[in-house]
Design a protein around this motif. Structure first.
Motif, short mmCIF file in Angstrom:
data_model
loop_
_atom_site.label_atom_id
_atom_site.label_comp_id
_atom_site.label_asym_id
_atom_site.label_seq_id
_atom_site.Cartn_x
_atom_site.Cartn_y
_atom_site.Cartn_z
N ALA A 24 0.84 -1.20 0.00
CA ALA A 24 0.00 0.00 0.00
C ALA A 24 0.88 1.25 0.00
CB ALA A 24 -0.94 0.00 1.20
N ALA A 28 0.92 4.02 -2.92
CA ALA A 28 0.67 5.42 -2.58
C ALA A 28 1.85 6.31 -2.95
CB ALA A 28 0.36 5.54 -1.09
N SER A 78 -5.33 3.97 -0.03
CA SER A 78 -3.98 4.40 0.37
C SER A 78 -3.46 5.51 -0.54
CB SER A 78 -3.01 3.22 0.40
OG SER A 78 -2.68 2.79 -0.90
N TRP A 81 -5.40 8.60 0.62
CA TRP A 81 -4.94 8.96 1.97
C TRP A 81 -3.57 9.66 1.90
CZ3 TRP A 81 -8.18 7.67 6.02
CH2 TRP A 81 -7.71 7.92 7.31
N TYR A 82 -2.69 9.15 1.07
CA TYR A 82 -1.36 9.74 0.91
C TYR A 82 -1.46 11.19 0.41
CZ TYR A 82 3.45 10.35 -0.65
OH TYR A 82 4.73 10.82 -0.84
N THR A 97 -4.47 8.65 11.19
CA THR A 97 -3.18 8.03 10.90
C THR A 97 -2.42 7.78 12.19
OG1 THR A 97 -3.13 9.12 8.75
CG2 THR A 97 -1.04 8.26 9.59
#
Length: 187
Positions: A24, A28, A78, A81-82, A97
């Motif tokens: 992941a 990412a 992911s 999110w990154y 996180t």
């Protein structure tokens, strides 16, 4: 492991602690395109099928397709999110996180202590199996502790972290006194 439930949990833990998170992070960090996400998910499905073929792993209710679908979703999350962590400031994402990072270590340690040394048992009576009972209660306990610690960090109440840890010791002593929590040293 002699306990089949622990053996299954350890296998899941290995995959979910190392294999998936590492891939992941690669997905990412390099913002891989969706076709590569599908390819990586298919590779994990192939490994799972190989483990099934070699009798290293056994499905109970799980199906290999679940692995592919959930990994594809997880890798896509992911990537998003990154971006949220690096390009946009989202308070929730940062605290979530922090929570997930803090949750991983104590839950793994508690599981290993329980599985290998057979200490830190919770007896809640929720399940017929003492193993299921303890594993589930341990996860709830670790989640609550982690939420409190993240809350103290979020509010910059660093003395609160110490107070939370001291309070938890009082709770643990009470749980031991009432027979809900058993701690044994078997090293």
């Amino acid at each position: 492991m002699t306990n089949e439930y622990f053996d299954n949990l350890f296998g899941s833990l290995t995959s979910q602690t190392f294999a998936f998170p590492i891939m992941a992070m690669v997905v990412a960090a390099y913002q891989l395109k969706f076709r590569y996400i599908l390819l990586i998910s298919a590779m994990f499905m192939g490994i799972e099928e190989l483990f099934l073929h070699w009798d290293i792993y056994t499905h109970y209710w799980w199906k290999t397709i679940y692995t592919g679908v959930l990994m594809t979703i997880g890798f896509t999350i992911s990537k998003i999110w990154y971006v949220w962590l690096t390009e946009r400031y989202r308070t929730f994402v940062h605290y979530a996180t922090c929570f997930l990072g803090m949750l991983a270590i104590p839950s793994t340690i508690m599981f290993l202590l329980l599985a290998y040394f057979h200490n830190n048992w919770f007896y809640t009576g929720w399940f017929a199996s003492a193993t299921h009972d303890s594993v589930n209660a341990t996860m709830i306990y670790v989640c609550m502790v982690t939420i409190l610690l993240v809350w103290s960090v979020a509010n910059e109440f660093f003395m609160g972290a110490g107070m939370i840890i001291a309070g938890l010791r009082i709770v643990e002593i009470s749980l031991i006194y009432y027979g809900v929590f058993l701690v044994s040293i078997t090293i």
